[in-house]
Design a protein around this motif. Structure first.
Motif, PDB file in Angstrom:
ATOM      1  N   GLU A   1      -2.980   5.132   1.282  1.00  0.00           N
ATOM      2  CA  GLU A   1      -3.303   5.309   2.694  1.00  0.00           C
ATOM      3  C   GLU A   1      -4.022   6.635   2.927  1.00  0.00           C
ATOM      4  O   GLU A   1      -4.986   6.705   3.688  1.00  0.00           O
ATOM      5  CB  GLU A   1      -2.031   5.241   3.533  1.00  0.00           C
ATOM      6  CG  GLU A   1      -2.301   5.113   5.006  1.00  0.00           C
ATOM      7  CD  GLU A   1      -1.058   4.771   5.791  1.00  0.00           C
ATOM      8  OE1 GLU A   1      -1.092   4.974   7.014  1.00  0.00           O
ATOM      9  OE2 GLU A   1      -0.067   4.318   5.196  1.00  0.00           O
TER      10      GLU A   1
ATOM     11  N   ILE B   1       0.854  -1.181   0.000  1.00  0.00           N
ATOM     12  CA  ILE B   1       0.000   0.000   0.000  1.00  0.00           C
ATOM     13  C   ILE B   1       0.896   1.239   0.000  1.00  0.00           C
ATOM     14  O   ILE B   1       1.868   1.323   0.752  1.00  0.00           O
ATOM     15  CB  ILE B   1      -0.962  -0.005   1.202  1.00  0.00           C
ATOM     16  CG1 ILE B   1      -1.963   1.129   1.084  1.00  0.00           C
ATOM     17  CG2 ILE B   1      -0.219   0.061   2.512  1.00  0.00           C
ATOM     18  CD1 ILE B   1      -3.113   1.029   2.060  1.00  0.00           C
TER      19      ILE B   1
ATOM     20  N   GLU C   1       1.624   5.523   0.091  1.00  0.00           N
ATOM     21  CA  GLU C   1       1.187   6.639   0.929  1.00  0.00           C
ATOM     22  C   GLU C   1      -0.064   7.285   0.350  1.00  0.00           C
ATOM     23  O   GLU C   1      -0.955   7.708   1.099  1.00  0.00           O
ATOM     24  CB  GLU C   1       2.302   7.676   1.054  1.00  0.00           C
ATOM     25  CG  GLU C   1       3.466   7.232   1.909  1.00  0.00           C
ATOM     26  CD  GLU C   1       4.521   8.312   2.054  1.00  0.00           C
ATOM     27  OE1 GLU C   1       4.186   9.502   1.902  1.00  0.00           O
ATOM     28  OE2 GLU C   1       5.673   7.947   2.330  1.00  0.00           O
TER      29      GLU C   1
ATOM     30  N   ASP D   1      -7.847   7.190   4.372  1.00  0.00           N
ATOM     31  CA  ASP D   1      -8.172   8.108   5.464  1.00  0.00           C
ATOM     32  C   ASP D   1      -9.263   9.089   5.055  1.00  0.00           C
ATOM     33  O   ASP D   1     -10.185   9.374   5.834  1.00  0.00           O
ATOM     34  CB  ASP D   1      -6.929   8.877   5.924  1.00  0.00           C
ATOM     35  CG  ASP D   1      -5.983   8.028   6.744  1.00  0.00           C
ATOM     36  OD1 ASP D   1      -6.440   7.004   7.297  1.00  0.00           O
ATOM     37  OD2 ASP D   1      -4.794   8.396   6.844  1.00  0.00           O
TER      38      ASP D   1
END
Length: 87
Positions: A38, A33, A35, A42
């Motif tokens: 991610e 995964i 950044e 979020d």
């Protein structure tokens, strides 16, 4: 020693470790995964939390206006999908 015995031993000593190391290598090369992924997760989590809050607010307003209204989920705390991870 017959051919089946030699074949079984060579398979156990060469084939099995090769198979194990082959899949370990494939596992290490698997995509990770990033950044950016991610960050996107979020953002989606925060959006889902805000949407849940809005839905709970609408349900409270409708329930206050109409006593016969029964929300699909009795209370926000009782929902199994409650997004309780607050930042």
């Amino acid at each position: 020693m017959d051919i089946e015995g030699v074949l079984a031993i060579s398979l156990a000593l060469i084939g099995l470790p090769w198979l194990i190391f082959h899949y370990i290598t494939k596992w290490k090369q698997a995509p990770k995964i990033t950044e950016e992924d991610e960050r996107l997760l979020d953002e989606m989590f925060n959006l889902a939390r805000r949407l849940e809050d809005r839905l709970n607010t609408v349900e409270r307003i409708v329930a206050a206006d109409n006593p016969d209204f029964r929300a699909s989920l009795n209370s926000p705390q009782a929902t199994p999908y409650s997004l309780d991870r607050r930042n």
